[in-house]
Design a protein around this motif. Structure first.
Motif, PDB file in Angstrom:
ATOM      1  N   SER A 245       0.843  -1.207   0.000  1.00 29.70           N
ATOM      2  CA  SER A 245       0.000   0.000   0.000  1.00 29.70           C
ATOM      3  C   SER A 245       0.872   1.248   0.000  1.00 29.70           C
ATOM      4  O   SER A 245       0.360   2.368   0.034  1.00 29.70           O
ATOM      5  CB  SER A 245      -0.918   0.007   1.224  1.00 29.70           C
ATOM      6  N   GLY A 246       2.202   1.071  -0.010  1.00 25.59           N
ATOM      7  CA  GLY A 246       3.105   2.211  -0.101  1.00 25.59           C
ATOM      8  C   GLY A 246       3.663   2.673   1.228  1.00 25.59           C
ATOM      9  O   GLY A 246       4.286   3.727   1.303  1.00 25.59           O
ATOM     10  N   VAL A 247       3.452   1.896   2.290  1.00 22.97           N
ATOM     11  CA  VAL A 247       3.935   2.312   3.603  1.00 22.97           C
ATOM     12  C   VAL A 247       5.059   1.384   4.049  1.00 22.97           C
ATOM     13  O   VAL A 247       4.847   0.185   4.232  1.00 22.97           O
ATOM     14  CB  VAL A 247       2.811   2.280   4.661  1.00 22.97           C
ATOM     15  N   ILE A 248       6.266   1.940   4.193  1.00 22.08           N
ATOM     16  CA  ILE A 248       7.365   1.147   4.738  1.00 22.08           C
ATOM     17  C   ILE A 248       7.410   1.391   6.236  1.00 22.08           C
ATOM     18  O   ILE A 248       7.497   2.525   6.699  1.00 22.08           O
ATOM     19  CB  ILE A 248       8.718   1.455   4.046  1.00 22.08           C
TER      20      ILE A 248
ATOM     21  N   VAL B  13      -7.170  -1.964  -5.016  1.00 21.45           N
ATOM     22  CA  VAL B  13      -7.150  -0.594  -4.487  1.00 21.45           C
ATOM     23  C   VAL B  13      -5.916  -0.395  -3.613  1.00 21.45           C
ATOM     24  O   VAL B  13      -5.223   0.622  -3.712  1.00 21.45           O
ATOM     25  CB  VAL B  13      -8.446  -0.316  -3.687  1.00 21.45           C
ATOM     26  N   LEU B  14      -5.624  -1.414  -2.779  1.00 19.99           N
ATOM     27  CA  LEU B  14      -4.467  -1.339  -1.884  1.00 19.99           C
ATOM     28  C   LEU B  14      -3.176  -1.194  -2.699  1.00 19.99           C
ATOM     29  O   LEU B  14      -2.329  -0.349  -2.408  1.00 19.99           O
ATOM     30  CB  LEU B  14      -4.420  -2.600  -1.020  1.00 19.99           C
ATOM     31  N   ARG B  15      -3.038  -2.022  -3.756  1.00 19.11           N
ATOM     32  CA  ARG B  15      -1.817  -1.952  -4.561  1.00 19.11           C
ATOM     33  C   ARG B  15      -1.744  -0.637  -5.328  1.00 19.11           C
ATOM     34  O   ARG B  15      -0.657  -0.100  -5.564  1.00 19.11           O
ATOM     35  CB  ARG B  15      -1.746  -3.151  -5.507  1.00 19.11           C
TER      36      ARG B  15
ATOM     37  N   GLU C 221       1.372   1.816  -5.834  1.00 16.70           N
ATOM     38  CA  GLU C 221       2.022   1.905  -7.145  1.00 16.70           C
ATOM     39  C   GLU C 221       1.801   3.250  -7.824  1.00 16.70           C
ATOM     40  O   GLU C 221       2.660   3.732  -8.559  1.00 16.70           O
ATOM     41  CB  GLU C 221       1.511   0.794  -8.074  1.00 16.70           C
ATOM     42  N   GLY C 222       0.628   3.811  -7.603  1.00 13.13           N
ATOM     43  CA  GLY C 222       0.324   5.075  -8.263  1.00 13.13           C
ATOM     44  C   GLY C 222      -0.556   5.931  -7.377  1.00 13.13           C
ATOM     45  O   GLY C 222      -1.757   6.069  -7.610  1.00 13.13           O
ATOM     46  N   LEU C 223       0.102   6.501  -6.372  1.00 10.04           N
ATOM     47  CA  LEU C 223      -0.646   7.228  -5.342  1.00 10.04           C
ATOM     48  C   LEU C 223      -1.501   8.344  -5.951  1.00 10.04           C
ATOM     49  O   LEU C 223      -2.697   8.446  -5.688  1.00 10.04           O
ATOM     50  CB  LEU C 223       0.338   7.798  -4.324  1.00 10.04           C
ATOM     51  N   ALA C 224      -0.869   9.164  -6.786  1.00  9.29           N
ATOM     52  CA  ALA C 224      -1.576  10.319  -7.346  1.00  9.29           C
ATOM     53  C   ALA C 224      -2.774   9.865  -8.189  1.00  9.29           C
ATOM     54  O   ALA C 224      -3.867  10.412  -8.100  1.00  9.29           O
ATOM     55  CB  ALA C 224      -0.613  11.164  -8.182  1.00  9.29           C
TER      56      ALA C 224
ATOM     57  N   SER D 262      -5.377   7.550   2.019  1.00 14.07           N
ATOM     58  CA  SER D 262      -4.937   7.579   3.420  1.00 14.07           C
ATOM     59  C   SER D 262      -5.625   6.487   4.221  1.00 14.07           C
ATOM     60  O   SER D 262      -5.002   5.817   5.050  1.00 14.07           O
ATOM     61  CB  SER D 262      -5.236   8.944   4.041  1.00 14.07           C
ATOM     62  N   VAL D 263      -6.930   6.303   3.960  1.00 15.21           N
ATOM     63  CA  VAL D 263      -7.675   5.264   4.681  1.00 15.21           C
ATOM     64  C   VAL D 263      -7.127   3.892   4.306  1.00 15.21           C
ATOM     65  O   VAL D 263      -6.882   3.045   5.171  1.00 15.21           O
ATOM     66  CB  VAL D 263      -9.187   5.366   4.354  1.00 15.21           C
ATOM     67  N   VAL D 264      -6.911   3.676   3.010  1.00 13.95           N
ATOM     68  CA  VAL D 264      -6.388   2.391   2.533  1.00 13.95           C
ATOM     69  C   VAL D 264      -5.051   2.094   3.196  1.00 13.95           C
ATOM     70  O   VAL D 264      -4.819   1.001   3.715  1.00 13.95           O
ATOM     71  CB  VAL D 264      -6.228   2.416   1.002  1.00 13.95           C
TER      72      VAL D 264
END
Lengths: 304, 109
Positions: A35-38, A173-175, A179-182, A192-194
């Motif tokens: 989901s983009g969070v390390i 949606v999570l990926r 992968e493509g936040l914007a 943010s919720v995801v």
């Protein structure tokens, strides 16, 4: 002299036992990193889970320990989410702070609860459970199917997480958030919720990992007992190519590297076991460097 | 350029390890560093990656950790509690940063 088959079977069983907390933590980290969070707070969340499992197991048995461990780690994950996702602060700094906080909190609480002496606690632990039929398979059976329940949870979690990530809309949606936040945001995804949900899920896994470490592997608590396992789990996610099945293989590899020392001791070989502890890290470096296979991190990993 | 920076950073980290052995603990043992490396990352980031800032945050964290021992001797508070203080400092700075950023964005808009 131990018979080779017994030796192999014992080696595999030790591999799986050592790999269980790593696999649980790495599976959770796979979810949050996709989901983009390390989450560098992983180490701290495992440690908090380990202490909570100890306190819970002392008070009300091992399963109370497991539940408390998950709650404690999710609580830390929530703090991390508020700072790193809510306030869009740097994920690396926030995660480091969470681990620091957990080291301090667990050390303080442990000394308050059990005194500074740190005498060996005898906890009610989770005993191995033999699965019918499966445990009768020669060699592999005892290794994989006579294990404490957390191991089975970890083995079941791998395909379940794969299915959620790659076969459901929620996983898509999570990926997308990783992968493509914007673009995900433009498409109306509340990223943010995801990311918060993925982070909390990762926290729950970290708590379970801490509980598995205390209740199914070591049997007692010691300060800083996770000893870098959280960071190892992050390396495992990289080596596993951010894919649940790859992560499972990587976790077993790290487990095997540790388990080799027991084999060497029983064979009486004078090879320093630390040498083997190094190999999985070398593999990880090679994997990241593109020498062995090709792994790529989610494009928006660590970006707010 | 990045490679040179990494090499330099490795050299400094090696220097830190050498100083620890030669000037502080006078002995080499396993797990010599109680997480100095990770605390070092926190110190650098807290200083917003400015060398002069690191001087300040490094001294701050050094003072906190040195004080922790005294705190344990004098007041019976476990020395590890200092990590909680460090963590709170970092998190508060992060949140304050975020708040400042939000204000400047609003001011621009």
């Amino acid at each position: 002299v131990t018979e080779p088959v017994t030796l192999l079977s014992g080696f595999l069983a030790a591999t799986v036992r050592v790999a269980t907390p790593l696999l649980l933590a790495a599976t959770g980290e796979t979810v949050s990193e996709r989901s983009g969070v390390i989450n560098l707070g992983l180490e701290g969340m495992m440690l908090a889970g380990a202490l909570a499992a100890t306190l819970g197991a002392t008070a009300g048995g091992p399963w109370t320990g497991v539940v408390l461990a998950i709650l404690a780690a999710v609580l830390l994950a929530a703090v991390f989410a508020v700072v790193a996702i809510g306030a869009r602060a740097d994920q690396i700094i926030a995660g480091t702070a969470i681990t620091l906080a957990a080291v301090g909190l667990t050390g303080t609480i442990y000394r308050e609860a059990y005194g500074a002496g740190g005498a060996g606690l005898s906890l009610p632990t989770l005993a191995p459970v033999a699965l019918p039929l499966l445990s009768k398979i020669p060699v592999i059976g005892p290794a994989f199917f006579i294990q404490p329940v957390p191991t089975y949870l970890a083995l079941v979690a791998v395909p379940v997480v794969w299915w959620i990530l790659f076969r459901t809309r929620a996983g898509l949606v999570l990926r997308a958030a990783g992968e493509g936040l914007a673009m995900a945001r433009a498409a109306g995804v509340r990223t943010s919720v995801v990311r918060a949900v993925a982070t909390l899920a990762g926290g729950a896994f970290a708590g379970l990992a801490g509980a598995a470490l205390v209740l199914a592997q070591v049997g007692t608590f010691a300060e800083k007992m996770t000893a870098g396992r959280g960071y190892v789990a992050i390396a495992i996610v990289v080596l596993g190519g951010w894919h649940p099945f790859g992560v499972a293989v990587a976790a077993l590899l790290f487990g095997a590297a540790t388990a080799l020392q027991y084999v060497f001791q029983s064979l009486g070989l004078a090879v320093p076991y630390q040498l083997f502890l190094m190999f999985p890290y070398v593999l990880t470096l090679l994997a990241v460097g593109g020498v062995v296979g090709r792994v790529r991190a989610p494009a928006d990993l660590g970006k707010g | 350029m990045a490679a040179v920076a990494l090499l330099g950073s490795g050299a400094l980290a090696g220097l830190a390890g050498g100083v620890e052995v030669a000037g502080v603990s006078y002995a080499l043992f396993q797990n010599l560093s109680p997480g100095y490396g990770f605390t070092g990352i926190a110190v650098a980031l807290l200083a917003r990656l400015r060398p002069l800032g690191v001087l300040a945050t490094g001294v701050l964290f050094g003072a906190l950790e040195a004080g922790a021992g005294a705190m344990q001797r004098e007041a019976g508070v476990p020395a590890v509690a200092v990590y909680v203080v460090e963590a709170v400092v970092i998190l508060v700075v992060l949140l304050a940063d975020a708040a400042t950023r939000r204000q400047s964005v609003q001011a621009a808009a």
